[in-house]
Design a protein around this motif. Structure first.
Motif, PDB file in Angstrom:
ATOM      1  N   CYS A  96      75.819  15.100 127.999  1.00  0.00           N
ATOM      2  CA  CYS A  96      76.312  13.846 128.579  1.00  0.00           C
ATOM      3  C   CYS A  96      77.336  13.178 127.665  1.00  0.00           C
ATOM      4  CB  CYS A  96      75.166  12.879 128.821  1.00  0.00           C
ATOM      5  SG  CYS A  96      74.049  13.356 130.156  1.00  0.00           S
ATOM      6  N   TRP A 153      77.116  16.029 132.507  1.00  0.00           N
ATOM      7  CA  TRP A 153      77.288  14.796 133.266  1.00  0.00           C
ATOM      8  C   TRP A 153      78.286  13.897 132.548  1.00  0.00           C
ATOM      9  CZ3 TRP A 153      71.664  12.803 134.725  1.00  0.00           C
ATOM     10  CH2 TRP A 153      71.043  13.760 135.530  1.00  0.00           C
ATOM     11  N   THR A 155      78.848  10.440 132.094  1.00  0.00           N
ATOM     12  CA  THR A 155      77.906   9.351 132.332  1.00  0.00           C
ATOM     13  C   THR A 155      78.547   7.967 132.424  1.00  0.00           C
ATOM     14  OG1 THR A 155      77.398   9.751 129.995  1.00  0.00           O
ATOM     15  CG2 THR A 155      75.726  10.340 131.592  1.00  0.00           C
TER      16      THR A 155
END
Length: 256
Positions: A96, A153, A155
């Protein structure tokens, strides 16, 4: 009181992952690892739902943390994870990073590219013409170098509709310059960046070329836009204006 068992349906429905630290310092690596072990023990004991565990890093060019080297995400294929992140990634279920393109590097990009070009590539989501796509590609390239197939991801990403303020005054960077000025931080640029985000196709690999190097990059599995509303960052005493909505006493007013 067992917080999880008493609220199991809410925990199971609304928690999608455990993030141990948001933009932590590299000196906190061992602390993050210890916290991850604690979470895994609580999950094994049935005291928390079984969800993926991660830690959210900062990909901004001007950030002091060295999770990816070199600091610049240009060109992407030369980037790799730092030793600290290589120690950490084996403990994570998801990679992330918070990526804001060129937003937080207005001054450096302006010196390098000129004001108009710096703003253009910072607002863009077009592969090969975009700082944020370079950042995404740098992270994927670093993952490939260590043969990691973990989900990635993005984020946080976003653009502020106004200069960031501390005590009502614009925030100054470490060189004594305005971190961003009204030529970058305004409603129209926020709309351009958001529209690029909305149109970005995260279902197809990004095919592009930079300086003779061809790229075929998988987009992040998830992208989270920051944020729904304007906010106050109490830790740094900064008023932020990344929200899609303004806030007043009585209502939410959309900026878009």
């Amino acid at each position: 009181m067992d917080l999880y068992k008493d609220n199991k349906s809410d925990f199971d429905q609304y928690i999608i992952a455990y993030a141990i630290g948001n933009e932590p310092e590299t000196t906190q690596t061992s602390m993050i690892v210890d916290s991850i072990k604690t979470i895994r023990n609580l999950v094994a004991a049935g005291k928390l739902p079984d969800k993926p565990i991660t830690s959210v890093m900062n990909m901004n060019e001007t950030a002091p943390q060295q999770w990816i080297i070199p600091k610049s995400s240009y060109p992407p294929h030369k980037c790799e994870f730092s030793g600290d992140y290589k120690l950490l990634i084996d403990h994570l279920d998801i990679v992330c990073f918070n990526c804001y393109g060129g937003y937080f590097d207005q001054n450096g990009l302006t010196r390098e590219l000129g004001g108009a070009k710096a703003l253009e590539v910072s607002l863009s989501w077009v592969p090969g013409k975009s700082i944020i796509v370079n950042q995404i590609s740098a992270i994927r390239s670093a993952m490939m170098k260590i043969k990691s197939d973990k989900p990635f991801w993005l984020t946080e990403t976003g653009w502020s509709s106004s200069m960031l303020l501390r005590d009502g005054k614009p925030v100054i960077d470490i060189d004594g310059n305005l971190q961003t000025d009204s030529r970058w931080s305004n409603i129209e640029n926020m709309k351009k960046f958001y529209n690029g985000f909305i149109k970005f196709d995260a279902t197809q690999n990004m095919l592009f070329e930079i300086d003779g190097t061809s790229y075929n990059i998988k987009p992040p599995e998830k992208i989270f836009y920051f944020s729904l509303r304007d906010s106050h960052l109490s830790r740094l005493e900064i008023d932020e204006f990344f929200g899609l909505f303004e806030i007043d006493v009585t209502s939410l007013k959309s900026k878009i």
